[in-house]
Structure formats: structure tokens, C-alpha cells
Design a protein around this motif. Structure first.
Motif, mmCIF file in Angstrom:
data_model
loop_
_atom_site.group_PDB
_atom_site.id
_atom_site.type_symbol
_atom_site.label_atom_id
_atom_site.label_comp_id
_atom_site.label_asym_id
_atom_site.label_seq_id
_atom_site.Cartn_x
_atom_site.Cartn_y
_atom_site.Cartn_z
ATOM 1 N N ALA A 27 0.833 -1.197 0.000
ATOM 2 C CA ALA A 27 0.000 0.000 0.000
ATOM 3 C C ALA A 27 0.872 1.251 0.000
ATOM 4 N N ARG A 28 1.966 1.190 0.734
ATOM 5 C CA ARG A 28 2.850 2.355 0.771
ATOM 6 C C ARG A 28 3.500 2.585 -0.589
ATOM 7 N N ILE A 29 3.931 1.516 -1.241
ATOM 8 C CA ILE A 29 4.524 1.655 -2.576
ATOM 9 C C ILE A 29 3.530 2.282 -3.535
ATOM 10 N N THR A 30 2.287 1.818 -3.486
ATOM 11 C CA THR A 30 1.249 2.377 -4.359
ATOM 12 C C THR A 30 1.024 3.851 -4.077
ATOM 13 N N ALA A 31 0.972 4.202 -2.798
ATOM 14 C CA ALA A 31 0.736 5.594 -2.420
ATOM 15 C C ALA A 31 1.897 6.486 -2.844
ATOM 16 N N GLU A 32 3.126 6.006 -2.639
ATOM 17 C CA GLU A 32 4.287 6.805 -3.016
ATOM 18 C C GLU A 32 4.381 6.957 -4.531
ATOM 19 N N ALA A 33 4.083 5.901 -5.268
ATOM 20 C CA ALA A 33 4.123 5.992 -6.731
ATOM 21 C C ALA A 33 3.113 7.011 -7.244
ATOM 22 N N ALA A 34 1.963 7.086 -6.568
ATOM 23 C CA ALA A 34 0.928 8.031 -6.997
ATOM 24 C C ALA A 34 1.379 9.477 -6.850
ATOM 25 N N ARG A 35 2.411 9.736 -6.047
ATOM 26 C CA ARG A 35 2.911 11.093 -5.838
ATOM 27 C C ARG A 35 4.009 11.463 -6.842
#
Length: 552
Positions: A27-35
Motif C-alpha cells: 500500500a505504501r509503494i502504491t501511495a508513493e508511486a501516486a505522488r
């Protein structure tokens, strides 16, 4: 004037130092990629790429003062043009990476060479980005290199935002430029801003969706940020009735023909958002920066060599798209620029080099801002990471942590210019050999060998003649190895085989050379008529074309 402040926003969520579940980590990887927003600035030479790159960093407040492309008025050079040759000639010779924070996003901005002689470097950069900003000169519109780059973006599915630059100088009509874009390359323009005033008589910009008008107060030479004043419609209409009424008529026409922004058409490459401005004076730059954050796509799963999308949450992987030495004269190290494609990268992790199966340590991992570097502890999909002491890596290589993956290799162009290079001083032969090997592995130029000349006199093969200037300048400045060049009269390249090499042996105006990078046999001809004559003479001769996009 201060140095660049390349600090990045603090990442939220748990780190690898504490216990986390797989779900939380993913989930963190997904959130960081979205930024992340990773994009290139591309165009024909002299359209203003480096100036715009510098202006974007200025308006993101990571530098206090923009440099001058030609070093005017005592100002420093632009951040992205750090090579001595670039600053002397006022052109971009090599691509540059600027990573910085803006609006809780991490921006990975890549400036590219515009000159066609360095187009291989630009094409490599396009393998590492998720979007592109295409600059159009308000006076010149679509130019040959611009057309080529649009085609590359379309082929690779890269969404393109268009920035019509230099609107503070005399140029063509806005509607005429948009019509040229649609008619010539088939991209439907979707203006986000619209100029009030003809090119050279710019009064300000209208926000197409809201009708808000902004007037800009420019600073001397665009060194510092310009201010934008929101002016009521009735005020600007009274002050500039002619220009205001013309702009309103044009906006009405755009609405009538359905030029409103459509996200789907942008992301699928059917249309391009268009903004107007003047990068040198800061007009419209902040609006472009906001548009990139709001509209440009975040990283998405990238297809591997087999055509299967690799999930962002998969184990760490990255694509090497550029290798550069000589960035830091104090250390003389070599840096590989890696686009993180999946997973969470951590400094110090051991990755596998897909081409050799050998481990690669990442102890010296850095974030890059032009020539400046800072140690990076972690990175996420979309980020560009510089790996130091990357002697084994070449553009197009894949690195991965646990799950085997290999991404498609990066195209290499068919060379059209050839020259024999020799060391001018026998006492510097070792430096000469080391320099040639270095430039070959970086992809600065292709290095070929022939039985005719021997290993001491390699043949340099280039897309354009300016590449020879870069090679000679770098050999002398970085390796203290002055050289002489003997230009050869070849212009056509074809791939052949061992049997073909035997057939061509002894033929006039023909030579077979071996590419050092992969051992491929290349037959070079003086011109296409000579090639066709030889082809007719030997019916069994294998001659395969190497168009732009052939594999290394």
C-alpha cells in the motif's frame, strides 16, 4: 544566489526499520508511486527547453535565481547544462535529471538535447518517463525534430502536454498553431490557457475553463519569479478592448468546436493539453507546473520484455537509461541513471544485473539535481536514482532484487557518420584506450573495429557530426588524451553476417566493421547507389537495415 534545495517531501507510512505486513508495504509503494511525476522536456533546438527546465525549478522554489543559457549579464549557467561545452555553445548536449518536491509530489524532470545529432540520448530518456512536455516556438511552430519526437511519444504511448513558448516575441497566430498541430500530427489541441494579445504583444493569459485573466509582471531577464495579478474581466476589457475582444471571440470558437480538456483523450494520446507563455520571463510557467502535477499520469505497471505488465508493488526493479561519467571532476566516477519501475528501492540493497546475472551493490545511491547530488535512502516507482561506480552497466540494462525480470532494451540508431580516431600522443595511449571504452559504454558514440586498421585505430560511428566534437572534447578534458580524427566517406550502414563479410572483402567504397558493444558485423557503404550495385553483384549477400529503433 543560493544552491539548489533538492529536499523531497517526507514520506508517510511505515519504513523498513519496523515490522510491516506485506499488505502495508504494498500500500505504501502504491501511495508513493501516486505522488511521482516523471516527465521529459523535449523539442526542436532553440525552442527553450533548458530555459523552461530552469524556470520550472525556479517556480518550484528549489532555486532562488534562474541561470542564463548563454551566461548573460554575469549570471550562472542553467542547472541542467553543466558540461563546459554546453555552457560555451548554449546548447544541451546531454540529458539531465532534476528531482525536487512540489505540492507534496516528487518531480523527476528530465531535460533533453534538442539537436538531432544527440537524438539517441533523447530517445533513451523517453524510455524512462511517463509524460512529456513538448515546446513549440511561437514563431516557428512544428519543426522537423519536433515532429520526430511526437512520433516517438505516440509509438511509446507517452501522453504529451504542449507549451507554446516565446509568446513575448513576434510570432504566428494562436489558432494557426493549433490547427498545424492537429493537421500535421493528428493530435487534437485542448487549450488550458489562452493568450490575450498577439505574439510579441502579450497582455496576459486567460484560464480557459474559468475565464480568469492574469497579468504578469516580469523580472529582469527572468532570473527571479514573476508575479501574476488576477485582473477582473471588466478592467482588462476596458484597458485592452481590442485584444480582450479578440481573445473572447477565439475562446468562443474553441468552445464551439469542442476543444475542452478530456482526460481520456490526453492519456490515450489522442489529444494534447496546450498552454501558452514565455519561459524566459516566467509567463505561464507556474501554471504549467500545476498542470503537470494535476494532469500528468503517475507511474503505471511497465511491460517487461515478454509484454507482461510488472505490478508497481512487485519486488524492486529498474531500467538503466543513461550512463554518465565526468559529472564530478573531484571523483571521476561513473553514474548510471536508473528509473525505478517497481517496488521500494533501499540504498545498500544488492540487485541483480539481468544481462550478466551478477550482483550489483547500491551503497552509493544518489538523487540528482543537474550536477549536484544528495544521498538517497529510498526510492519508489517513477523515481530516478543515480548509482555510482556503475562500471558494468549500459543503457538498456535491467536491475532487479528477487523476482527475475528484464525490460525491453533501448533502441540504438543506425550511424551515418564515421571517423577513425587515433591518440595524438603515444605517451597517453592508456588514457586514450580507457577514454574510448568509457564513451562507448556510456553510449556517447558507437565504437567499431576493423581488421584493416587494427585495435589502435578504432572507428567512431555517430548519428550526427557534433558527437565527434563531444568525444574529442571529453577525451582531452577528462582523460588528458588529445586525439586526431580522420573522417571516412561512408553514410549507409547495414548489418551483415560472416559470409557477407567475406563477400565484401576487397570491394571499393565498402568496409565491414565490428561493433564492440555486441560483436555485430556492420557493412558500411559510401552511398546507397554503391550499396545497390554490390547487392546486385552478390545475390546471396545478407544486408539487413538498421533503422532508428534497431536493438543494440
Amino acid at each position: 544566489m543560493s544552491e539548489a534545495r533538492s529536499q523531497l517531501p517526507t514520506s508517510g507510512g511505515p519504513t523498513s526499520n519496523g515490522p510491516t505486513s506485506n499488505g502495508t508495504a504494498e500500500a505504501r509503494i502504491t501511495a508513493e508511486a501516486a505522488r511521482r511525476r516523471t516527465f521529459a522536456v523535449i523539442s526542436h533546438p532553440d525552442a527553450g527547453k533548458s530555459t523552461l527546465t530552469e524556470a520550472l525549478a525556479l517556480y518550484a522554489e528549489v532555486i532562488d535565481e534562474a541561470g542564463a543559457v548563454h551566461g548573460k549579464s554575469g549570471r550562472r549557467g542553467v542547472t541542467s547544462d553543466w558540461m563546459e561545452m554546453e555552457r560555451k555553445r548554449g546548447i544541451s548536449i546531454t540529458s539531465a535529471v532534476l528531482q525536487f518536491a512540489y505540492r507534496d509530489c516528487v518531480i523527476n524532470l528530465l531535460d533533453t538535447p534538442g539537436h538531432g545529432d544527440f537524438s539517441e540520448d533523447t530517445y533513451r530518456v523517453l524510455a524512462a518517463v511517463d509524460a512529456a512536455v513538448m515546446l513549440l516556438d511561437a514563431a516557428k511552430g512544428l519543426e522537423p525534430q519536433t515532429l520526430k519526437l511526437f512520433d516517438v511519444c505516440r509509438t511509446r504511448g507517452i501522453p504529451v502536454l504542449t507549451f507554446v513558448n516565446k509568446w513575448d516575441r513576434p510570432g504566428r497566430e494562436a489558432l494557426e498553431l493549433l490547427d498545424e498541430v492537429e493537421q500535421t500530427i493528428g493530435l487534437r489541441p485542448m487549450p488550458l490557457t489562452w493568450p490575450v494579445g498577439v505574439a510579441g504583444e502579450l497582455r496576459g493569459l486567460v484560464e480557459v475553463e474559468t475565464g480568469e485573466f492574469r497579468r504578469y509582471t516580469r523580472t529582469a531577464g527572468g532570473a527571479t519569479r514573476a508575479t501574476a495579478e488576477l485582473v477582473p474581466a471588466d478592467v482588462i476589457g476596458a484597458e485592452e478592448p481590442q485584444y480582450w475582444e479578440a481573445a473572447q471571440d477565439e475562446l468562443a470558437l474553441l468552445q464551439e468546436i469542442g476543444a475542452a480538456y478530456d482526460e481520456k483523450d490526453f492519456l490515450t494520446g489522442a489529444a494534447t493539453p496546450v498552454l501558452f507563455g514565455a519561459a524566459l520571463n516566467g509567463v505561464g510557467v507556474a501554471r504549467l507546473l500545476d498542470a503537470l502535477v494535476e494532469l500528468a499520469p503517475a507511474p503505471e505497471p511497465r511491460e517487461d520484455a515478454g509484454g507482461d505488465p510488472r505490478p508497481l508493488e512487485a519486488s524492486t526493479s529498474g531500467l538503466v537509461f543513461k550512463v554518465q561519467a565526468g559529472m564530478d571532476r573531484a571523483h571521476r566516477d561513473r553514474m548510471a541513471f536508473v528509473r525505478i519501475c517497481s517496488g521500494r528501492f533501499e540504498r545498500g540493497m544488492v540487485l541483480t544485473h539481468a544481462a550478466t546475472g551478477r550482483p550489483f551493490a547500491t551503497k552509493y545511491a544518489q538523487a540528482v539535481f543537474g550536477q549536484q547530488r544528495t544521498t538517497v535512502e529510498e526510492a519508489f516507482p517513477g523515481d530516478i536514482v543515480g548509482l555510482v561506480n556503475a562500471g558494468a552497466l549500459r543503457p538498456g540494462d535491467t536491475l532487479y532484487s528477487t523476482d527475475l525480470v528484464e525490460f525491453p532494451s533501448i533502441p540504438s540508431f543506425a550511424p551515418e557518420h564515421f571517423a577513425v580516431v587515433r591518440g595524438a600522443d603515444a605517451g597517453t595511449y592508456k588514457q586514450f584506450r580507457r577514454g574510448i571504452e568509457q564513451l562507448d559504454s556510456e553510449g556517447v558514440i558507437q565504437v567499431l573495429t576493423s581488421d584493416l586498421r587494427g585495435d589502435q585505430a578504432p572507428v567512431l560511428a555517430a548519428v550526427g557530426p557534433l558527437q565527434f566534437e563531444v568525444v574529442t572534447a571529453r577525451l582531452e578534458s577528462e582523460f588528458r588524451a588529445p586525439v586526431t580524427l580522420e573522417h571516412l566517406g561512408y553514410s549507409i550502414t547495414r548489418r551483415t553476417d560472416a559470409a557477407g563479410a567475406q563477400l565484401l572483402s576487397g570491394q571499393s567504397e565498402v568496409e565491414v566493421l565490428t561493433r564492440r558493444a555486441d560483436g555485430a558485423l556492420l557493412a558500411v557503404f559510401s552511398n546507397k547507389w554503391r550499396m545497390e550495385t554490390v547487392r546486385r553483384k552478390f545475390e546471396d549477400l545478407v544486408l539487413e537495415p538498421l533503422p532508428a529503433g534497431s536493438e543494440r
